[in-house]
Design a protein around this motif. Structure first.
Motif, PDB file in Angstrom:
ATOM      1  N   UNK A 100      20.183  -4.203 -35.833  1.00 43.13           N
ATOM      2  CA  UNK A 100      19.875  -3.526 -37.100  1.00 43.13           C
ATOM      3  C   UNK A 100      20.381  -4.328 -38.300  1.00 43.13           C
ATOM      4  N   UNK A 101      21.470  -5.069 -38.114  1.00 42.30           N
ATOM      5  CA  UNK A 101      22.031  -5.860 -39.215  1.00 42.30           C
ATOM      6  C   UNK A 101      21.118  -7.016 -39.623  1.00 42.30           C
ATOM      7  N   UNK A 102      20.189  -7.377 -38.712  1.00 40.81           N
ATOM      8  CA  UNK A 102      19.268  -8.473 -39.025  1.00 40.81           C
ATOM      9  C   UNK A 102      19.889  -9.846 -38.887  1.00 40.81           C
ATOM     10  N   UNK A 103      20.962  -9.953 -38.097  1.00 41.82           N
ATOM     11  CA  UNK A 103      21.633 -11.240 -37.925  1.00 41.82           C
ATOM     12  C   UNK A 103      20.738 -12.271 -37.255  1.00 41.82           C
ATOM     13  N   UNK A 104      19.820 -11.797 -36.388  1.00 43.12           N
ATOM     14  CA  UNK A 104      18.924 -12.699 -35.671  1.00 43.12           C
ATOM     15  C   UNK A 104      17.482 -12.389 -36.053  1.00 43.12           C
ATOM     16  N   UNK A 105      16.722 -13.419 -36.296  1.00 38.77           N
ATOM     17  CA  UNK A 105      15.339 -13.249 -36.746  1.00 38.77           C
ATOM     18  C   UNK A 105      14.365 -13.040 -35.586  1.00 38.77           C
ATOM     19  N   UNK A 106      14.580 -13.735 -34.483  1.00 38.10           N
ATOM     20  CA  UNK A 106      13.654 -13.634 -33.355  1.00 38.10           C
ATOM     21  C   UNK A 106      14.024 -12.439 -32.469  1.00 38.10           C
ATOM     22  N   UNK A 107      13.485 -12.424 -31.250  1.00 41.01           N
ATOM     23  CA  UNK A 107      13.713 -11.275 -30.362  1.00 41.01           C
ATOM     24  C   UNK A 107      15.206 -11.079 -30.090  1.00 41.01           C
ATOM     25  N   UNK A 108      15.651  -9.841 -30.211  1.00 47.58           N
ATOM     26  CA  UNK A 108      17.076  -9.527 -30.126  1.00 47.58           C
ATOM     27  C   UNK A 108      17.701 -10.002 -28.823  1.00 47.58           C
ATOM     28  N   UNK A 109      17.078  -9.683 -27.675  1.00 42.42           N
ATOM     29  CA  UNK A 109      17.695  -9.939 -26.378  1.00 42.42           C
ATOM     30  C   UNK A 109      17.638 -11.405 -25.960  1.00 42.42           C
ATOM     31  N   UNK A 110      17.057 -12.268 -26.817  1.00 45.76           N
ATOM     32  CA  UNK A 110      17.054 -13.706 -26.511  1.00 45.76           C
ATOM     33  C   UNK A 110      18.371 -14.379 -26.900  1.00 45.76           C
ATOM     34  N   UNK A 111      19.194 -13.704 -27.683  1.00 42.62           N
ATOM     35  CA  UNK A 111      20.406 -14.327 -28.229  1.00 42.62           C
ATOM     36  C   UNK A 111      21.607 -14.069 -27.311  1.00 42.62           C
ATOM     37  N   UNK A 112      21.589 -14.742 -26.160  1.00 43.78           N
ATOM     38  CA  UNK A 112      22.606 -14.507 -25.125  1.00 43.78           C
ATOM     39  C   UNK A 112      23.955 -15.128 -25.470  1.00 43.78           C
ATOM     40  N   UNK A 113      24.034 -15.881 -26.548  1.00 43.65           N
ATOM     41  CA  UNK A 113      25.341 -16.408 -26.973  1.00 43.65           C
ATOM     42  C   UNK A 113      26.218 -15.293 -27.538  1.00 43.65           C
ATOM     43  N   UNK A 114      25.596 -14.204 -27.978  1.00 46.48           N
ATOM     44  CA  UNK A 114      26.342 -13.035 -28.437  1.00 46.48           C
ATOM     45  C   UNK A 114      26.882 -12.297 -27.220  1.00 46.48           C
ATOM     46  N   UNK A 115      28.179 -12.062 -27.160  1.00 45.72           N
ATOM     47  CA  UNK A 115      28.784 -11.514 -25.936  1.00 45.72           C
ATOM     48  C   UNK A 115      28.297 -10.110 -25.621  1.00 45.72           C
ATOM     49  N   UNK A 116      27.983  -9.322 -26.641  1.00 46.48           N
ATOM     50  CA  UNK A 116      27.502  -7.966 -26.391  1.00 46.48           C
ATOM     51  C   UNK A 116      26.070  -7.987 -25.849  1.00 46.48           C
ATOM     52  N   UNK A 117      25.226  -8.812 -26.453  1.00 43.35           N
ATOM     53  CA  UNK A 117      23.852  -8.928 -25.976  1.00 43.35           C
ATOM     54  C   UNK A 117      23.827  -9.502 -24.569  1.00 43.35           C
ATOM     55  N   UNK A 118      24.690 -10.471 -24.318  1.00 46.36           N
ATOM     56  CA  UNK A 118      24.789 -11.071 -22.988  1.00 46.36           C
ATOM     57  C   UNK A 118      25.199 -10.030 -21.948  1.00 46.36           C
ATOM     58  N   UNK A 119      26.139  -9.175 -22.332  1.00 44.77           N
ATOM     59  CA  UNK A 119      26.597  -8.118 -21.429  1.00 44.77           C
ATOM     60  C   UNK A 119      25.460  -7.138 -21.128  1.00 44.77           C
ATOM     61  N   UNK A 120      24.738  -6.707 -22.147  1.00 49.47           N
ATOM     62  CA  UNK A 120      23.609  -5.787 -21.950  1.00 49.47           C
ATOM     63  C   UNK A 120      22.550  -6.437 -21.071  1.00 49.47           C
TER      64      UNK A 120
END
Length: 255
Positions: A100-120
């Motif tokens: 929601x913060x808009x930190x990433x422009x492309x698909x949200x779940x592609x950003x596996x460097x983020x530890x929370x997204x990686x965990x999900x």
């Protein structure tokens, strides 16, 4: 800095209600966390707040997830929320915050460097693999009266995610899927919408009475599985890789 921890019910509705309350109270997301169940060791300078699951609030968050992130991310977040991992709620919450913060422009779940997204992502993959297995390994048995019953005990709380598949495949059948480990079951009346029932079945596995046809088919199937086996080529390690032992307790061919 003071932290806030929302204590949520272990369900999709409970976790999403926690997300809703965190946004409603305008808490700093960096110092706000979600937790499943009561805290064993309370921390200093931390406020604990219990959250009661609310269907309306959780539905609003679900709609936002689908609209903002798309169907793929929606599915992955839902699969992560039914995982058995005790840290899933916080990972889901901060993944939503990141999206929601808009930190990433492309698909949200592609950003596996983020530890929370990686965990999900990892939780969703684990749940997805189990669902895939159960679509093939779950066994229905016909009781007297014609009701189909499947018993199982999955690692993840996947009953609600499995039911749409079986409701689509068996629309003209009365059937139920019972999660023994969590003590609840899903019921599908013939030609009607399925629903969840909290509580034990009114009878145990030992009290089940199969229809005559079911008993005959079980015997024939067991005999078939034994007759096609080649003793000289028996490979137990390969069998366990293809069909893990934890699924066999509920399968007629291994009874």
């Amino acid at each position: 800095m003071e932290e806030t921890i929302f204590i949520c019910e272990d369900s999709i509705e409970g976790i999403l209600t926690g997300v809703y309350e965190a946004y409603k109270l305008r808490k700093d997301h960096n110092t706000t966390h979600l937790q499943i169940g009561e805290a064993e060791n309370c921390r200093l300078f931390t406020v604990y707040q219990n959250v009661q699951a609310d269907l309306e609030k959780s539905a609003k968050v679900l709609r936002t997830i689908y609209r903002r992130f798309g169907e793929e991310a929606y599915t992955q977040l839902c699969q992560a929320m039914v995982s058995y991992d005790p840290e899933k709620a916080d990972a889901v919450y901060h993944t939503i915050v990141t999206g929601i913060s808009g930190s990433y422009r492309s698909r949200l779940m592609d950003h596996l460097s983020n530890r929370y997204i990686n965990k999900v992502f990892r939780l969703s993959r684990n749940t997805g693999i189990e669902i895939h297995h159960l679509l093939g390994f779950l066994r229905f048995k016909e009781l007297q009266g014609g009701i189909l019953l499947a018993r199982y005990s999955p690692k993840n709380d996947v009953t609600a995610l499995l039911m749409p598949h079986f409701a689509d495949r068996l629309p003209r059948e009365d059937f139920a899927v019972y999660d023994e480990g969590r003590g609840y079951y899903a019921v599908h009346p013939k030609d009607k919408q399925w629903y969840l029932v909290r509580g034990e079945l009114p009878f145990s596995a030992e009290q089940e009475v199969y229809s005559q046809q079911e008993a005959e088919y079980q015997m024939l199937y067991q005999h078939f599985c034994q007759s096609i086996a080649i003793t000289e080529r028996k490979n137990l390690n390969l069998q366990r890789n293809m069909l893990p032992l934890r699924f066999r307790k509920y399968m007629a061919e291994f009874s």
